[in-house]
Design an enzyme around this catalytic site. Structure first.
Site, PDB file in Angstrom:
ATOM      1  N   ASP A   1       8.227   5.026  -0.253  1.00  0.00           N
ATOM      2  CA  ASP A   1       8.834   6.137   0.496  1.00  0.00           C
ATOM      3  C   ASP A   1       8.254   6.283   1.900  1.00  0.00           C
ATOM      4  OD1 ASP A   1       6.310   7.019  -0.109  1.00  0.00           O
ATOM      5  OD2 ASP A   1       6.946   8.763  -1.275  1.00  0.00           O
TER       6      ASP A   1
ATOM      7  N   VAL B   1       1.498   3.897  -4.040  1.00  0.00           N
ATOM      8  CA  VAL B   1       1.144   5.324  -4.080  1.00  0.00           C
ATOM      9  C   VAL B   1       2.431   6.142  -4.162  1.00  0.00           C
ATOM     10  CG1 VAL B   1      -0.062   7.208  -2.921  1.00  0.00           C
ATOM     11  CG2 VAL B   1      -0.912   4.864  -2.705  1.00  0.00           C
TER      12      VAL B   1
ATOM     13  N   SER C   1       5.389   7.057   2.793  1.00  0.00           N
ATOM     14  CA  SER C   1       4.423   8.147   2.955  1.00  0.00           C
ATOM     15  C   SER C   1       3.198   7.664   3.729  1.00  0.00           C
ATOM     16  CB  SER C   1       4.004   8.697   1.589  1.00  0.00           C
ATOM     17  OG  SER C   1       3.486   7.673   0.762  1.00  0.00           O
TER      18      SER C   1
ATOM     19  N   HIS D   1       0.828  -1.206   0.000  1.00  0.00           N
ATOM     20  CA  HIS D   1       0.000   0.000   0.000  1.00  0.00           C
ATOM     21  C   HIS D   1       0.864   1.258   0.000  1.00  0.00           C
ATOM     22  CE1 HIS D   1      -4.294  -1.390   1.067  1.00  0.00           C
ATOM     23  NE2 HIS D   1      -3.635  -2.410   0.535  1.00  0.00           N
ATOM     24  N   ASP D   2       2.056   1.176   0.583  1.00  0.00           N
ATOM     25  CA  ASP D   2       2.982   2.311   0.530  1.00  0.00           C
ATOM     26  C   ASP D   2       3.551   2.472  -0.868  1.00  0.00           C
ATOM     27  OD1 ASP D   2       4.803   4.379   1.417  1.00  0.00           O
ATOM     28  OD2 ASP D   2       6.369   2.851   1.391  1.00  0.00           O
TER      29      ASP D   2
END
Length: 205
Positions: A81, A77, A83, A73-74
């Site tokens: 990184d 998107v 986020s 899931h990181d």
């Protein structure tokens, strides 16, 4: 309960064999990565991460699957990184409460704990993005899945977007054609759709 966990573990192991190498092939990171990136600045990094992951899995045998899902899931998107780890601020609304992540992603505290240990030995050196990438590799290895070399040198995000997460993360309730198109936009194929969708369902049931 035991039988249900055994079924999940067997299914999850099968997914890992086909999926894990692809997660780390995502063309999301533009800076030059190197498996030896921290050899001089933080040589004990792999050991610290492995111990932190081992401690977490010892207390929760679902954590390996949760970490892989968190990493996916990181990465999907705007790159790997971390986020997804950022909390909301007055300047942006983060990914944690995006529809595909809300009350569903796990592993945040474990990554924070490992980061704290790393900072004690290697202050201001190792990114959370690299810690998460290593943690996923160690988690999969510890539950009997494959291992792989992890190239390091990622930089952590300083901003994030809930809108991007809602738009880019495939949802299990959207039409299959939409899911396939989202995977294709990241260089992934139908095999990856099946593997990652299975991972999502095994975490949500």
């Amino acid at each position: 309960m035991t039988c249900k966990l055994d079924i999940y573990f067997t299914f999850f192991s099968c997914l890992l064999v086909s999926l894990v190498p692809r997660v780390h092939m995502f063309p999301f990171t533009k800076n030059q990565l190197d498996v030896n990136f921290y050899d001089e600045s933080c040589p004990n990094l792999p050991m610290i991460v492995r111990y932190g992951v081992w401690s977490a899995i010892k207390n929760d045998n679902r954590m390996a699957a949760s970490l892989l899902r968190l990493h996916f899931h990181d990465c999907i998107v705007n790159g790997c990184d971390t986020s997804v780890l950022l909390d909301d601020t007055p300047y942006f609304t983060g990914e944690k409460n995006a529809f595909p992540n809300r009350n569903s992603l796990r592993g945040f505290e474990m990554i924070d704990n490992i980061k704290e240990q790393v900072e004690r030995l290697c202050p201001s050196t190792v990114s959370c993005a690299d810690i998460l990438a290593l943690a996923v590799r160690e988690a999969i290895d510890l539950v009997g899945g494959p291992s792989w070399p992890v190239a390091l040198g990622r930089r952590d995000a300083i901003t994030t977007s809930q809108t991007a997460a809602n738009q880019q993360i495939p949802s299990p309730i959207e039409p299959l054609d939409n899911i396939i198109a989202k995977f294709a936009s990241k260089g992934l194929d139908l095999r990856d759709v099946v593997a990652l969708s299975g991972l999502v369902f095994s975490q949500l049931t």
